[in-house]
Enzyme design. Structure first.
Site, PDB file in Angstrom:
ATOM      1  N   LYS A 141     -13.978 -13.467   2.080  1.00  0.00           N
ATOM      2  CA  LYS A 141     -13.440 -12.136   2.391  1.00  0.00           C
ATOM      3  C   LYS A 141     -14.544 -11.213   2.913  1.00  0.00           C
ATOM      4  O   LYS A 141     -14.380 -10.540   3.929  1.00  0.00           O
ATOM      5  CB  LYS A 141     -12.775 -11.556   1.128  1.00  0.00           C
ATOM      6  CG  LYS A 141     -12.210 -10.157   1.291  1.00  0.00           C
ATOM      7  CD  LYS A 141     -11.174  -9.850   0.241  1.00  0.00           C
ATOM      8  CE  LYS A 141     -11.724  -9.472  -1.114  1.00  0.00           C
ATOM      9  NZ  LYS A 141     -12.490  -8.213  -1.192  1.00  0.00           N
ATOM     10  N   ARG A 164     -10.747   4.823  -6.395  1.00  0.00           N
ATOM     11  CA  ARG A 164     -12.099   4.229  -6.381  1.00  0.00           C
ATOM     12  C   ARG A 164     -13.127   5.220  -5.811  1.00  0.00           C
ATOM     13  O   ARG A 164     -12.852   5.908  -4.829  1.00  0.00           O
ATOM     14  CB  ARG A 164     -12.069   2.915  -5.598  1.00  0.00           C
ATOM     15  CG  ARG A 164     -11.169   1.911  -6.313  1.00  0.00           C
ATOM     16  CD  ARG A 164     -11.090   0.598  -5.608  1.00  0.00           C
ATOM     17  NE  ARG A 164     -12.356  -0.131  -5.640  1.00  0.00           N
ATOM     18  CZ  ARG A 164     -12.529  -1.288  -5.016  1.00  0.00           C
ATOM     19  NH1 ARG A 164     -11.552  -1.835  -4.318  1.00  0.00           N
ATOM     20  NH2 ARG A 164     -13.687  -1.902  -5.089  1.00  0.00           N
ATOM     21  N   SER A 205     -24.922  -2.282  -4.919  1.00  0.00           N
ATOM     22  CA  SER A 205     -23.631  -2.436  -4.256  1.00  0.00           C
ATOM     23  C   SER A 205     -23.836  -2.787  -2.792  1.00  0.00           C
ATOM     24  O   SER A 205     -24.450  -2.029  -2.039  1.00  0.00           O
ATOM     25  CB  SER A 205     -22.821  -1.131  -4.372  1.00  0.00           C
ATOM     26  OG  SER A 205     -21.839  -1.086  -3.357  1.00  0.00           O
ATOM     27  N   GLN A 240     -21.560  -2.774  -0.644  1.00  0.00           N
ATOM     28  CA  GLN A 240     -20.767  -1.867   0.193  1.00  0.00           C
ATOM     29  C   GLN A 240     -21.562  -0.610   0.508  1.00  0.00           C
ATOM     30  O   GLN A 240     -21.548  -0.115   1.640  1.00  0.00           O
ATOM     31  CB  GLN A 240     -19.447  -1.531  -0.511  1.00  0.00           C
ATOM     32  CG  GLN A 240     -18.575  -2.774  -0.643  1.00  0.00           C
ATOM     33  CD  GLN A 240     -17.279  -2.551  -1.367  1.00  0.00           C
ATOM     34  OE1 GLN A 240     -17.017  -1.463  -1.881  1.00  0.00           O
ATOM     35  NE2 GLN A 240     -16.458  -3.578  -1.418  1.00  0.00           N
ATOM     36  N   ASP A 260     -17.386 -10.280  -9.008  1.00  0.00           N
ATOM     37  CA  ASP A 260     -15.948 -10.487  -8.801  1.00  0.00           C
ATOM     38  C   ASP A 260     -15.414 -11.690  -9.585  1.00  0.00           C
ATOM     39  O   ASP A 260     -14.197 -11.892  -9.669  1.00  0.00           O
ATOM     40  CB  ASP A 260     -15.648 -10.664  -7.303  1.00  0.00           C
ATOM     41  CG  ASP A 260     -16.025  -9.420  -6.517  1.00  0.00           C
ATOM     42  OD1 ASP A 260     -16.107  -8.330  -7.123  1.00  0.00           O
ATOM     43  OD2 ASP A 260     -16.250  -9.535  -5.299  1.00  0.00           O
ATOM     44  N   LYS A 305     -13.358  -1.299  -9.874  1.00  0.00           N
ATOM     45  CA  LYS A 305     -12.824  -2.280  -8.921  1.00  0.00           C
ATOM     46  C   LYS A 305     -11.327  -1.990  -8.696  1.00  0.00           C
ATOM     47  O   LYS A 305     -10.860  -0.902  -9.018  1.00  0.00           O
ATOM     48  CB  LYS A 305     -13.078  -3.696  -9.438  1.00  0.00           C
ATOM     49  CG  LYS A 305     -14.564  -4.024  -9.600  1.00  0.00           C
ATOM     50  CD  LYS A 305     -15.314  -3.984  -8.284  1.00  0.00           C
ATOM     51  CE  LYS A 305     -16.779  -4.311  -8.443  1.00  0.00           C
ATOM     52  NZ  LYS A 305     -17.533  -4.181  -7.192  1.00  0.00           N
TER      53      LYS A 305
HETATM   54  O1  SPQ Z   1     -13.280  -4.917  -1.018  1.00  0.00           O
HETATM   55  P1  SPQ Z   1     -13.063  -4.648  -2.462  1.00  0.00           P
HETATM   56  O2  SPQ Z   1     -11.695  -4.099  -2.700  1.00  0.00           O
HETATM   57  O3  SPQ Z   1     -14.133  -3.770  -3.066  1.00  0.00           O
HETATM   58  O4  SPQ Z   1     -13.131  -6.077  -3.202  1.00  0.00           O
HETATM   59  C1  SPQ Z   1     -13.908  -6.636  -4.273  1.00  0.00           C
HETATM   60  C2  SPQ Z   1     -13.086  -7.902  -4.760  1.00  0.00           C
HETATM   61  O5  SPQ Z   1     -12.946  -8.179  -5.947  1.00  0.00           O
HETATM   62  O6  SPQ Z   1     -12.661  -8.632  -3.868  1.00  0.00           O
HETATM   63  C3  SPQ Z   1     -14.210  -5.691  -5.419  1.00  0.00           C
HETATM   64  F1  SPQ Z   1     -13.223  -5.281  -6.086  1.00  0.00           F
HETATM   65  O7  SPQ Z   1     -15.137  -7.201  -3.771  1.00  0.00           O
HETATM   66  C4  SPQ Z   1     -16.281  -6.449  -3.350  1.00  0.00           C
HETATM   67  C5  SPQ Z   1     -17.440  -6.737  -4.292  1.00  0.00           C
HETATM   68  O8  SPQ Z   1     -17.148  -6.419  -5.620  1.00  0.00           O
HETATM   69  C6  SPQ Z   1     -16.624  -6.897  -1.951  1.00  0.00           C
HETATM   70  C7  SPQ Z   1     -18.012  -6.550  -1.539  1.00  0.00           C
HETATM   71  C8  SPQ Z   1     -18.400  -6.664  -0.113  1.00  0.00           C
HETATM   72  O9  SPQ Z   1     -17.741  -7.382   0.649  1.00  0.00           O
HETATM   73  O10 SPQ Z   1     -19.415  -6.039   0.253  1.00  0.00           O
HETATM   74  C9  SPQ Z   1     -18.980  -6.167  -2.443  1.00  0.00           C
HETATM   75  C10 SPQ Z   1     -18.710  -5.988  -3.878  1.00  0.00           C
HETATM   76  O11 SPQ Z   1     -18.532  -4.604  -4.159  1.00  0.00           O
HETATM   77  P2  SPQ Z   1     -19.784  -3.615  -4.389  1.00  0.00           P
HETATM   78  O12 SPQ Z   1     -19.162  -2.313  -4.773  1.00  0.00           O
HETATM   79  O13 SPQ Z   1     -20.561  -4.232  -5.505  1.00  0.00           O
HETATM   80  O14 SPQ Z   1     -20.534  -3.533  -3.149  1.00  0.00           O
END
Ligand code: SPQ
Length: 428
Positions: free
Chosen positions: A19, A119, A164, A166, A314, A341
């Site tokens: 994903k 969120r 993170s 993201q 995750d 999350k």
């Molecule tokens: O995209 P989303 O909704 O945040 O999805 C999740 C998941 O469980 O699929 C988190 F709920 O994954 C994130 C992950 O936890 C996907 C991600 C990325 O693609 O960069 C990074 C992680 O989040 P974060 O906040 O730690 O950067």
């Protein structure tokens, strides 16, 4: 959906595309120059939200059975959308796209579903504002709907309070647009590095040193072809299932083995799982891949904390289920990120698994799981709209004495549309 105990699990599964990597391939393809072809793209609801946002900004994206083709015209090819950008249930879409939009001279409105509205976005809004973006929204820009007025950006040196990917990715993507300036992000622990790896494949110069990543603004991305590895976060459900269901053997094909994502593999090894990993040597340069065989195992409880957490964040819902079947207690700490999350995953894991007979105690930053619990089932449980909770509860049903009724099961569409078919195919 009614789900019943199985006798054993056996077979091969090619889990869907990763994903995180699928999202990034669409985003980078959309802002690159030239045609990008993505194979083994995840056709899950989250990644389709990313596709829909870029289509609304004038990017030509064609989806066929075998590939996704993106006709990128560079950052300057992005148009001001005439409607709201709907990011659905996807935190990755919402946060990464903010980094791209922050440097474009237009106005954008972003909103997603009920879960996205809860969120926190300030973790991205704040650094982007420091770079010069104008962002507003509920709670002073902490919650969607968000309004972004992009413009010219300055590079920053930013110490992120959370590990993170993201946050890191949004800042790096904004940094790409901070012409002539360098942007550096430092994290407390290393988060997944798909953005850094993929930016390099798209021709950008990205410098990494320990926990810090830097990018120079004004670089032009060049289109490329991307093969998306199988998602280790999806494979995790079957890795756990293979280990806890009696007389089982499962083979997971072409699973992404990026070291920033393989915390689940480390946990399985430490718990004593019977597992074999065969790497595809040709895949090692971009995103490593491997075939993983897992067999029914005798597991022991362990402690999971510190820099391991971002490498399996995750997977914690399914690790919690795994730990209910181990000898001894498992402690998960330093995982307060679970609370922000798709659901508060400390609450949803503890409440739903305890209904089935598990003994899990929630803590401020994780949970304590008593092993060798016999799951009695016979209850109605809910995904609460969270794909990972829905899949974890479905795997729990494979070992629960009585059938379970799972509601809001459609949430699995977010990351694994064929999950129930794959589970059925390997169940005996
Ligand atoms: O995209 P989303 O909704 O945040 O999805 C999740 C998941 O469980 O699929 C988190 F709920 O994954 C994130 C992950 O936890 C996907 C991600 C990325 O693609 O960069 C990074 C992680 O989040 P974060 O906040 O730690 O950067």
């Amino acid at each position: 959906m009614i789900l019943k105990k199985v006798n054993r699990l056996e077979g091969e599964i090619a889990v869907p595309g990763d994903k995180s990597i699928s999202h990034r391939a669409v985003m980078f393809g959309a802002i690159a120059e030239g045609e990008t072809t993505i194979t083994h793209f995840l056709m899950g609801a989250d990644c389709l939200s990313t596709v829909s946002c870029f289509r609304k900004m004038g990017v030509d994206i064609e989806i066929t059975d075998s590939a996704v083709k993106i006709k990128g015209k560079g950052l300057s090819g992005i148009k001001e959308p005439s409607e709201l950008l709907d990011t659905g249930n996807s935190g990755t879409t919402t946060r990464l796209i903010m980094g791209i939009l922050a440097g474009l001279p237009y106005h954008f409105c972003l909103a997603g579903d009920e879960s996205i509205a809860k969120r926190p976005m300030a973790r991205v809004t704040e650094p982007l504002r420091l770079m010069g973006a104008s962002i507003d929204g509920r709670g002073s820009g902490n919650y969607t709907p968000l309004s972004i007025r992009g413009g010219s950006l300055s590079g920053i040196q930013y110490s992120s309070p959370v590990a993170s990917a993201q946050v890191k990715s949004a800042i790096l993507l904004a940094g790409l647009n901070a012409i002539g300036e360098t942007t550096t992000v430092v994290e407390p622990y290393k988060s997944r590095d798909h953005t850094e790896r993929m930016l390099k494949v798209f021709g950008a110069d990205v410098e990494e040193s320990g926990l810090s990543v830097s990018i120079k603004g004004g670089q032009v991305l060049k289109a490329t072809d991307i093969e998306v590895p199988g998602d280790i976060s999806s494979a995790a459900f079957f890795l756990a299932a293979g280990a806890i269901v009696p007389e089982s053997q499962l083979v997971l094909k072409r699973v992404g083995m990026n070291p920033t994502r393989t915390g689940m593999i480390d946990v399985l090894k430490e718990m004593g799982a019977d597992m074999e990993i065969k790497y595809d040597e040709a895949s090692m340069e971009f995103e490593p891949m491997a075939d993983i065989t897992i067999r029914t195992s005798s597991l022991k409880g362990i402690t999971i904390s510190g820099d391991l957490i971002p490498r399996l964040i995750d997977e914690i819902p399914i690790i919690a289920l795994l730990a209910t079947q181990a000898e001894g207690t498992t402690v998960i700490k330093d995982a307060e990120e679970l609370k922000v999350k798709e659901t508060n995953r400390i609450d949803t894991v503890v409440n739903e698994l305890n209904k089935l007979g598990a003994e899990i105690e929630p803590t401020e930053d994780g949970m304590i799981i008593r092993g060798k619990a016999s799951l009695r089932g016979g209850e109605e449980v809910s995904s609460h709209g969270d794909h990972r909770i829905g899949m974890m509860l479905s795997i729990a049903s494979c070992i629960a004495e009585q059938e379970i009724k799972l509601i809001e099961e459609k949430a699995v569409q977010v990351s694994y549309p064929d999950f129930f078919n794959d589970l059925k195919r390997v169940s005996y």
